[in-house]
Structure formats: C-alpha cells, structure tokens
Design a protein around this motif. Sequence first.
Motif, short mmCIF file in Angstrom:
data_model
loop_
_atom_site.label_atom_id
_atom_site.label_comp_id
_atom_site.label_asym_id
_atom_site.label_seq_id
_atom_site.Cartn_x
_atom_site.Cartn_y
_atom_site.Cartn_z
N THR A 51 -1.04 11.75 -5.18
CA THR A 51 -2.14 12.73 -5.17
C THR A 51 -3.51 12.07 -4.99
O THR A 51 -4.50 12.76 -4.89
CB THR A 51 -2.16 13.53 -6.49
OG1 THR A 51 -2.34 12.59 -7.57
CG2 THR A 51 -0.89 14.29 -6.72
N THR A 52 -3.53 10.74 -4.95
CA THR A 52 -4.82 10.05 -4.90
C THR A 52 -5.37 10.00 -3.47
O THR A 52 -4.64 10.25 -2.50
CB THR A 52 -4.68 8.61 -5.42
OG1 THR A 52 -3.74 7.91 -4.62
CG2 THR A 52 -4.23 8.59 -6.87
N VAL A 53 -6.67 9.66 -3.38
CA VAL A 53 -7.32 9.56 -2.06
C VAL A 53 -7.88 8.15 -1.90
O VAL A 53 -8.14 7.47 -2.89
CB VAL A 53 -8.46 10.60 -1.92
CG1 VAL A 53 -7.91 12.01 -1.94
CG2 VAL A 53 -9.50 10.42 -3.01
N PRO A 54 -8.07 7.69 -0.67
CA PRO A 54 -8.62 6.34 -0.48
C PRO A 54 -10.01 6.23 -1.11
O PRO A 54 -10.83 7.12 -0.96
CB PRO A 54 -8.71 6.20 1.04
CG PRO A 54 -7.80 7.24 1.58
CD PRO A 54 -7.78 8.36 0.61
N GLY A 55 -10.23 5.11 -1.78
CA GLY A 55 -11.51 4.92 -2.45
C GLY A 55 -12.39 3.90 -1.75
O GLY A 55 -13.57 3.79 -2.06
N THR A 56 -11.81 3.13 -0.82
CA THR A 56 -12.59 2.11 -0.12
C THR A 56 -12.48 2.36 1.39
O THR A 56 -11.55 3.03 1.85
CB THR A 56 -12.02 0.70 -0.39
OG1 THR A 56 -10.69 0.63 0.14
CG2 THR A 56 -11.97 0.40 -1.89
N PRO A 57 -13.41 1.80 2.17
CA PRO A 57 -13.33 1.99 3.63
C PRO A 57 -12.01 1.45 4.19
O PRO A 57 -11.42 2.05 5.08
CB PRO A 57 -14.52 1.17 4.15
CG PRO A 57 -15.48 1.11 3.01
CD PRO A 57 -14.65 1.10 1.76
N ALA B 250 -11.39 14.05 6.92
CA ALA B 250 -11.94 12.73 7.25
C ALA B 250 -13.41 12.70 6.86
O ALA B 250 -13.98 13.72 6.48
CB ALA B 250 -11.77 12.46 8.74
N GLN B 251 -14.03 11.53 7.00
CA GLN B 251 -15.42 11.38 6.56
C GLN B 251 -16.38 12.19 7.43
O GLN B 251 -17.51 12.47 7.02
CB GLN B 251 -15.82 9.91 6.51
CG GLN B 251 -15.65 9.11 7.79
CD GLN B 251 -14.28 8.51 7.96
OE1 GLN B 251 -13.28 9.21 7.82
NE2 GLN B 251 -14.21 7.22 8.27
N GLU C 283 -5.01 4.67 5.87
CA GLU C 283 -4.37 5.99 5.89
C GLU C 283 -4.58 6.70 7.23
O GLU C 283 -3.69 7.39 7.72
CB GLU C 283 -4.87 6.85 4.72
CG GLU C 283 -4.46 6.22 3.39
CD GLU C 283 -4.28 7.18 2.25
OE1 GLU C 283 -4.41 8.40 2.43
OE2 GLU C 283 -3.98 6.69 1.13
N ASP D 218 -9.04 1.23 2.68
CA ASP D 218 -7.94 2.14 2.35
C ASP D 218 -7.96 3.37 3.25
O ASP D 218 -6.93 3.87 3.70
CB ASP D 218 -8.01 2.58 0.89
CG ASP D 218 -7.55 1.48 -0.07
OD1 ASP D 218 -7.23 0.38 0.43
OD2 ASP D 218 -7.52 1.71 -1.29
N LEU D 219 -9.17 3.85 3.52
CA LEU D 219 -9.30 5.04 4.38
C LEU D 219 -8.81 4.72 5.79
O LEU D 219 -8.08 5.50 6.41
CB LEU D 219 -10.76 5.50 4.42
CG LEU D 219 -11.03 6.77 5.22
CD1 LEU D 219 -10.25 7.95 4.68
CD2 LEU D 219 -12.52 7.08 5.23
N TYR E 191 0.84 -1.20 0.00
CA TYR E 191 0.00 0.00 0.00
C TYR E 191 0.88 1.25 0.00
O TYR E 191 0.67 2.20 -0.77
CB TYR E 191 -0.91 0.00 1.23
CG TYR E 191 -1.93 1.11 1.19
CD1 TYR E 191 -3.19 0.90 0.65
CD2 TYR E 191 -1.62 2.39 1.66
CE1 TYR E 191 -4.12 1.94 0.58
CE2 TYR E 191 -2.54 3.42 1.58
CZ TYR E 191 -3.79 3.19 1.05
OH TYR E 191 -4.69 4.22 0.97
N TYR F 228 1.41 7.05 -6.53
CA TYR F 228 0.23 7.89 -6.83
C TYR F 228 -0.07 8.78 -5.62
O TYR F 228 -1.11 8.64 -4.96
CB TYR F 228 -0.98 7.00 -7.12
CG TYR F 228 -0.78 6.03 -8.27
CD1 TYR F 228 -0.97 6.45 -9.59
CD2 TYR F 228 -0.39 4.72 -8.05
CE1 TYR F 228 -0.79 5.57 -10.65
CE2 TYR F 228 -0.19 3.83 -9.10
CZ TYR F 228 -0.39 4.26 -10.39
OH TYR F 228 -0.19 3.39 -11.44
N LYS G 144 1.14 4.01 -2.88
CA LYS G 144 0.75 5.40 -2.61
C LYS G 144 1.86 6.36 -3.01
O LYS G 144 1.62 7.47 -3.48
CB LYS G 144 0.39 5.56 -1.13
CG LYS G 144 -0.16 6.93 -0.75
CD LYS G 144 -1.56 7.16 -1.27
CE LYS G 144 -2.00 8.61 -1.26
NZ LYS G 144 -2.36 9.15 0.03
#
Lengths: 360, 610
Positions: free
Chosen positions: B356-362, B411-412, B368, B364-365, B347, B354, B351
């Motif tokens: 500049t990317t953001v987590p796309g799944t719970p 954060a979410q 991070e 991955d979030l 991971y 890439y 990262k």
Amino acid sequence: MKTYYPETTIIKGLARVHRERKLPLHTAPKPTHTMTGMSVDAIHVVLEGDVLREYRILDAGEALGIRDPNQLAEFILVSEGQRVQYGQEIAQRGRGRRSKVLSAPADGEITRIEDTQIVLQIAETTIEVMAKIPGQIDEIEQYTVQITGHGALIQCAWGNGAFCYEAFRFVPEGGFVELSKLDVRISEYRRVVLISPNAISKGDLLVAQQQEVAGVVAPSMPSNLREFAMRLTFPVLLTEGFGRRRPTALIYSLLQSNMGRQAAFDAVVPDHWAGDRPEIMIPLPSGGVTPPVPMLERPLAVGAHVRITRAPWDGLNGEVVDIPSAPQVIDNGLRLPCAKVQLGNGRIGVIPLANLELLG
Amino acid sequence: MSFEHVTSVLIADIGSVHTRLVLIDQVEGQYRLVASTRTRTTTAPPLANVNLCLERAAQQITDRIGRDLLSADADHLFIMPEQNGHGVDEFLATSSAGRPMRVFLVGLTPEISLASARRTLAGSYVEITDTLCPDDLRSQEEQINAILQGDPNLILIVGGTDDGAEETLLELVDTVKLALSLIMRGQIPAVLFAGNQALKARVKQALGPITEVFTSKNVRPSLHDEQLFPAQIELALTYDDYQGKQSSRFRDVGRQSQIGVVPTTQGYISTIRYLSEIGQQGIGPLCVDIGSANSVIGAGVRKEPHFAARTDVGIGHNMPGALNAITPNEVLRWLPFDISADDLWDYAYSKQLYPTTVPGTPEDLMIEQAFAREIVRLLVREARADWGLGQDELLPPFQPIIAAGAVLTEAQHPGISAMILLDALQPANIAELYLDPHNLISSLGVAAYVKPLITVQTLETGGLINLGMAFCPLGRARYGQDAIYAHIRQPDGSVINHTVRGGEIWMAPILPGTPVEIQVKLRRGLSINGKRRIRQRVTAGSAGIVFDARSRPLALPRLKDRAVRFLRWQLAMSGRKEEPVDLEATPPSAEDLMPDLVVQEDALHEDVLS
C-alpha cells in the motif's frame, strides 16, 4: 482532511495476544488432548490431522474375481469415511491360503465405494499445529483453536516458515565473524535465537547454521537469500524487509530489554490474503492486570506514534504533529496526502500517509 | 429487472489496495460523475470486512457533498432508493481484490473449445489449474487427481457445437462428477457449463445434486462462430459466488447490488464494447490498468473487445511476479542511475511486503514508473496475436488511450503520465491520451448492465482526465536535428513557435481545455498519417499538447547519454525549464570506469524498442 486509516503494526511491550490456529480444510482432524481452559505452552500441539491428497481407484472386483457389484458387496470389509492403514485388508474373499485379498496400498481414508471400485484417499503426511504462543485455550472446534496469552508482541515483515520457542540474545559486537570463531560445543549462542540489528548475508546465515543457533532475527537480508533461508530448519525473521533496511529502533530496544527470556519466534511466511504475518511473542507476567488487546484499526490523528515504512525515512518512528488538509509535494514531486511527523532527533518530516504505520 | 427508475447510482470498485467509490447522478437531465473517493481496502485479514472500506468511502462522500448514503438499517449498507436527496437508487460493485479464482478447464478439443474457454477467461481474475479433454492420455485416476489436486474454485466445461457431439462430452462430465463426489472436506467447486446446448439439462442433472451449476450459451455454437460474451457474463456470476465464499463479507456487498459483485475486468469489457461501437474504422479504445495484484489490457479491435488479465503481474502484491515476467534488464533500461538487478529484486520483494506504500524518493519513483512502462509493454506484447498484429508492427491507431492504476494516474505531473504511456505503447501519428483515476471505465461498464445511458452520458460529460493529444511522427530523426516545427495559435491570438529536435519530447505549455490551432511541419523522413504538414484544431489537455520526436520505434539513448537525456525528458514533460546538467556532480558510473565494456554493451543493446 479526510479520516485516514493507516496500516497497523504491533510493537508492544505488554499486550493480550489472541490467536486462532487452524488446520487446513482438506485435512482429516485427529483427536488431541487439548481442552478449553487448559494452559498450553508455545510448542503444545493443539490440532493434528492427516493431509489427504491423492486418490487411488482400487478395483475390488478384479482383485477378488467378482464382476457383480451386489455379490461383491458382502466381501468388502470397509465403509465410506473409514480410515485404513497400509496393508489393511479392505476386501477379502475366502479364507486361508487360497483366499483373495485386496489390501490398502497406503494409509488413508475410504472416500467412495461404487460398483466394483473402492476409492482411497491417501494420507500424505500428518500436520501438527502448535499453539505458537504460551497461553490459555479459549475455544476448540474441529478445525480451529482460539488461544490467549500475555506478553510483548512484535510483528515482523518476513519469515522463512519455521518456528521455535527459545531464549534469545544479541550477536556479539564483532558480529557473525566473531561468532564463527567460537567452539560450537561450548558456545553460549548454541540453541539461542540470535538478534542482529544489522542486515544479514548468506555468510551470516551459514555461521548461524554452523553454530547451531535456534533462530535469527535481523532487519533485512538480500531477497536472493529467500530460497536458502526457506531451506534452513531454524526460524529466520526479518523485521523490515529485503535489501539493506534501517532497523526499527523500537523493536530492537524492546528485544534488548527482554534479552535472556524465552520467546516464541513464529517465522510464518507472510500471506497478505490469509493474514499470516511473522511475529515474536515474549511471554510476560501481567501482574494480575489484564493487558489491553492491540488496536488494529484506528484513524490517524495528531499525537499518534507511527513507523515510517519507505525510504528515505524507513524504519524511523515518530509522532504525528500535523495532518495538513491539502496534499503536499514530496521530494520526488508526487503530490500526496501527508502527515508531518516529528522524528526522534526532533526533525520534522513530511511523510505520505500511505507510508505510515500506526504502532498498535 | 427494470432499471428505468434509476437516476442515481453508487459504484464501488474494490481493488487489492484501494477501494474507489463513485456517485453518479442526473444533473440538468444528464448523468454526471458527482463525487468520487478512495479508501484503503479492508478485505484482507485481520479486518476481513469489505463493508468497512465501503462505509468509510461513503462517509467521505457524505462529508464532502452533504448527501447521506449510509443506511441506519443493519440489513442495508446504503440508503436505497434515493429519498429527499439522500441515498441512491442503485448500488453496483466491481472487484479485483484477493486471490484469483482457480479454474479447471474441460473441453473437447485443445485447438477449438479449450481455446475458446481460455479466451472467455482472459478477461477475468483467474488462474487455470489444469485441463481435461478426450485426448488426455492419463488414466481416470490421474485425471481425477488432476481435477482435485489444484483445488479449483470453478470447473468450466465447454465443447461441442450446438446439437453436435454428445457422448464424448458426457464422458468428461462423468469424470468431473466422480471427482466432485469424492470431495469430503472443504469447498466443492462450482461448475460453469458453456458447451453444446443440447446437453445443458443433462449436465445440470448430473452435477446439480453435487454442486452449484451455472450455465450459459455455447462459446462455440458452430465451428466458425465464437460467442464469448454470454459465458463471460455467467463467469461474472460465478466470480460473485466465489467472492461470496471468501471470509470478507463479500456476500453482504453482493446482496446490496442487483447484479452481485462483478469482476472489474467485466466492466472494462462492457465499456470497451461501447466505445468500439462508436469508434471509427473499427478501431476502438485501448485501456491499460496496472493494479497492485493484477494488470489488465483491453482494446477494441474490429468493433470487438479484446481483453487480457495477468493475475501474477502488478506494482504491489505482485511486483516480484512482474519482475519475473519482464526481467530486470528491461526495467533497468529506463533507469538513469546505477542499480543492480539484485537491488531491483530487493525492491520488488519489499514492495510486496508493503503493497500500500508509495515511492518516497525520486529513485523509487523512477523504479516504479520503469516497472509500469515494462508491464504495459508486456501486456501489449502478449495481446498482439489476439489483435492480429505481428511482433514488430506498430500499434493500430487506438482512440482514445486510457490508463488506470495509481502508478499511471498519479505521477508527479500529468506530462509524466503521458510520457510513460508514450514510452510504453509507442503510438504513432496522433494519440488521444486519458487518465482514469476513479476507475470509471470499469464502473461505467457495469452501469451499462443497468442503464446504458448512464455510461454514455457520464463518459460524454467528462469523467476522465484528458491528458491531451500527442503528435508522434513515424520515422527516425537523428538526435539533435530539427524534427518537428510546431506553430500554435491560441484563442487570444498569441502564438507559440517551437522546434522539437530529434530524440526529444516537448509538452506545449497550454492551459487545459484551451482550443488552439496547430500547424505541424515535419522533417523529411517523418510523417503523421502519411503527411509532412498538418493543420488541426485541438483542445489542450492537462498535459498540454505533446510532440514526441523520439522516433518510432522509440530509440532509447545509449547508456552513457541516458541519465542526461532521461532528465531532459522528465523536465520537458514536467513543464519545467531545462536546467543545465552538472555532469561533474553525478558519481562515476560503470561506463566512466570501464569505457571499453560500455561500447560493447551499447552495441549489444542497440536500444531500439520495437
């Protein structure tokens, strides 16, 4: 919606490829036979130089038994900036068997002569910079060369630092296991770059090594193989990254359609700050028409073709069908600016803009 | 330079991934944050043009508020000074983008002058290549090679008290001079002299003809006096010089600003200095910023700013560096699902490719956010000695606690941001939590160089996001036992009564900005500021008001309970009602398959984060 400029990855069937090759600044350039306008192949050495690193302080006064710098000056045979070779006399007093001589302890360059000391910068190694793409030399300077070529271009995610210019073909259906059963002396995969549409393992790389292949291209591999891959003499290119990642279909279909051709596999180790990015360039005739230069910086717009770089959609391509003006809440609860992307199977995904790459 | 005329200022913070631009202007006689925006940084090749991201950011502000900022004149990026409501009076810039500056240190004594030099550099994006001092047993040839082999961008020379030792330091300067004179190709490093002031002119005379020499006041004017600030200011100028030499057109940006491009950390130091001065009992703020390539922590302790930057630890470009520094096991303990250390390395390295990317799944979030917790913990661990704290001591009551960096600020739910900070920092008693999504703390620190009133008023008028207060009792409550009883009276007279059990965290659902009266009763064995009963008026933040009954030091649940408890915490801090956890639906984990092994692991872990 604010204008958003995503990252761009070039995956193009035919493009005008312009590349600059550089010698590191601390090298001493050597003359090459490269000229402006000249056509070069990918392995042509366009720049060459000696890497000068360590300094040696040589006491000429002590070697020649003279303490007065003014008196010593007439016995010094070299000048500042002069290149010397191992064993070359750099200071000498007297002639014949009783003469006192100071010889260069290594190849290098005289950087300083002061008082009774001579400073020699040792030449560690010689660097040869290859063109890495077949094309034409546009411009040459002491430390840089500009080259332009035509062909398909595929930018990759990671490389192990090696380079080759060879033909390529896909691994057999049975994968590397099947390959391992072949007799290397008569194998059709020998000195050919292997394209694997699946993630590779250490075993796969060992088979590739044993089969004397010219290189390996795969979507991904475990990150703990980085050191091992870096020690291999042939290029290893990952199109997606580390772990088990889905291959970008566009890349592998482009390779499939050009199978059997020779291509330049530049597995340079990526360096974000220097802009180094591994790539595959398949030289192709342009049919008398100058193909376009890939566009690097375009705003994201409806209709744009994009690649998704993060799970759960990583490696998939699609077309942007909408860019909502308000941030969207995605699966993990993050509220982010997103685009709606229609994927190959017709499904529409809501993807964070940050996870989209434009295809240049 | 006079800046009295300044009424509006545009401040850019150029990070490795994002460039943030804030516009501050006078509204009804007070400086306020008027607009802010963020674009992708364009300093790295193939674009290698920092102007591009600044232009885009400025255009976004123009689109939003109708104020033209970009100049039509090719020599000027922005319209300056402000004219008819367009443009700004001043432009300032901070940066943390790019590779850290490589610095070679020269000093008289490792314990005194070189130690001061390291503290000077602690607040900057630098990497120390090597050091030289009179005790160095290497030959002159080896010393010269030590200076040059690391390709430093800067040589920092310190040493000697004012009017103290001269000859020894001059001998070192001679070695530096000889080394620099040997460079025939590439860039010659600049020199910053911050030693014995009596030698300033002689050092300039010796090295000035070879390279650019910056000078500042002595970092050690006397043996018992350390003054880092003047050298840090000069270091900011050398950073501007260094950035200007990169091929990203930083020099153009530096020219737009009267003070050049300042390291982001310098801005932090300046604001922390201000907040420390207004803080009570010598306790100032605590700021953490987790960037893609760098992570920094700063705190006001005894009214002095203390700062540390890790240029090898981040959540993007330097995620492998972060994992190397904190180890996979420390990240894994925050993850409620099965994942191997190898997967974490994959991971991190992906990262890095890439950033500049953001987590796309719970999942991955969560990974991070687990990294974020451990990076903050690492920064605190390393800063403890500098703050005068022992390894097991709880943090002093820093007020406020401010977090920057997208992983913390985006954060979410604000409650999750608050929980990450509480998990990582484990503040005790009462903590005020803030987010700084615009990197204002750094920007306003630089604005203070121009006009301190801008900093003071913009902070007062709410440039930060107030997460709210967190009540974190000291002591340990057993899991499931009633720990905190909260009685909250809202302005409309409505009352919320809630009991927080041991091992749980609760976010009171109160609208941000609502002033409420709180009564807190604590179980025996728990205390806040030494008391078991508290009555206080507080204003709710975007995370409401937080009550954390998870003990101090924080006790993490055992492996077998972790998934359920983490999920419960997440739900509580996301403002969602607790949902029954269907344990049947979760796949069997290692502990289900090998319970004996898990018992041993639990015993080994003990899972108390101190």
